[in-house]
Design an enzyme around this catalytic site. Structure first.
Site, short mmCIF file in Angstrom:
data_model
loop_
_atom_site.label_atom_id
_atom_site.label_comp_id
_atom_site.label_asym_id
_atom_site.label_seq_id
_atom_site.Cartn_x
_atom_site.Cartn_y
_atom_site.Cartn_z
N CYS A 15 38.70 41.40 37.86
CA CYS A 15 37.52 42.24 38.05
C CYS A 15 37.95 43.69 38.19
O CYS A 15 38.54 44.08 39.20
CB CYS A 15 36.74 41.81 39.28
SG CYS A 15 35.30 42.87 39.58
N GLY A 16 37.62 44.50 37.18
CA GLY A 16 38.01 45.91 37.21
C GLY A 16 37.13 46.75 38.11
O GLY A 16 37.63 47.59 38.86
N GLY A 55 34.79 46.97 34.33
CA GLY A 55 36.18 47.41 34.34
C GLY A 55 37.08 46.58 33.45
O GLY A 55 37.81 47.11 32.59
N SER A 56 37.04 45.25 33.63
CA SER A 56 37.88 44.41 32.78
C SER A 56 37.33 44.36 31.36
O SER A 56 38.08 44.25 30.39
CB SER A 56 38.03 43.01 33.38
OG SER A 56 36.77 42.45 33.67
#
Length: 327
Positions: A86-87, A252-253
């Site tokens: 998880c970004g 993010g990811s």
């Protein structure tokens, strides 16, 4: 029973941080597997689902790191379970760690917050001026294209889909390929086709990784190509992950996935920046931090804002202790 949370959002996407939830294992990857059918899953449901959360809630349980090389670990969670990467959560955790003093920081420089996640070790590079956070860079694990051009017949026609690994596996295709664009007016249709593609490809051979804990398609990224800025490609995307959750941020990811694919096709070169917008108009910037034998290390720049602290209590007579979902 009660739990205290520290709530943040990254570019509009929620991240609920919870400490002191017991987890079991010697690594974060092991803790995730144990949590799936353990007591931690009941806490996830309690804090994530309605009436205390909602179908698009997201958060994480703070854990010990795998070893002394990281500051702490985290189990990421959503309405359907525990994710491997998880970004946006990593960006929020960087802000949280610095603001709370969990990690000693440089008020006029860059502080590296190192975090163990189920897919490996990542960093949040927190840049401050005068003690104020300017921005945070999510430095991801090695990211690579798994396969390109998978032919798939969907309810919205025949498409070609790419699979990319960035700590989780994402399916990617242009929104125009299914007759849509990435706007709030199309959210319901984007969710439907995103779920359809995810489940159609979840057991595709390219999504079967050597570490089976990372296998399967986590989400579908539908994007609009907005041309180029003077710095590089400009795109807008929506990431439909888990079973129909919509990332309000540019993801993010998911942004890391776009970096890996655009780097492989030559559309994003060293020194260029991907300008990546979300369905609600928020923005990340991303780049190739370095090339690796199998792909790239992406860096995604954004910021996070604190929402507040909450104390959730379970009433002894509450008929919905495990919450509920309408999706």
């Amino acid at each position: 029973m009660h739990w205290t949370t520290d709530d943040w959002h990254t570019a509009g996407e929620p991240f609920r941080i919870v400490e002191d939830v017991p987890t079991h294992g010697t690594t974060v990857a092991e803790r995730r597997i144990a949590a799936i059918d353990g007591d931690a899953d009941q806490v996830r449901r309690f804090l994530c689902l309605e009436p205390r959360g909602h179908d698009d809630m997201y958060g994480g349980f703070i854990t010990p790191p795998d070893d002394d090389g990281a500051d702490f670990g985290v189990l990421f969670w959503h309405k359907d379970g525990f994710s491997t990467a998880c970004g946006h959560g990593t960006i929020a955790l960087g802000a949280w760690a610095v603001r709370t003093g969990r990690v000693a920081s440089d008020p006029d420089g860059v502080t590296a917050v190192t975090i163990d996640v189920p897919s490996g070790r990542v960093q949040a590079l927190v840049r401050q001026t005068g003690g104020r956070i300017d921005d945070i860079v999510f430095r991801n694990v090695e990211s690579r294209v798994l396969t390109r051009g998978i032919a798939l017949t969907t309810s919205r026609g025949d498409v070609e889909v790419d699979l990319v690994f960035v700590g989780a596996v994402y399916a990617t295709l242009p929104a125009a390929a299914v007759g849509l664009d990435v706007t709030p007016a199309h959210t319901t249709d984007l969710i439907a086709i995103g779920r359809e593609i995810k489940w159609a490809l979840n057991e595709h051979p390219a999504a079967e990784l050597s570490d089976s804990r990372l296998s399967g398609v986590y989400g579908t990224i539908l994007f609009d190509d907005l041309g180029r800025t003077e710095h590089g490609p400009h795109q807008r995307n929506v990431t439909v992950f888990a079973d129909g959750e919509v990332d309000r941020s540019p993801c993010g990811s998911g942004t890391a996935s776009r970096v890996a694919l655009l780097a492989a096709t030559g559309e994003l070169r060293e020194g260029e920046t991907l300008t990546h917008d979300s369905i609600i108009g928020t923005r990340f910037h991303a780049r190739i931090a370095e090339r690796t034998p199998n792909g790239v290390i992406p860096e995604v720049r954004g910021n996070a804002s604190r929402i507040g602290s909450c104390r959730f209590e379970l009433d002894a007579d509450d008929p919905l202790p495990s919450g509920f979902s309408l999706r």
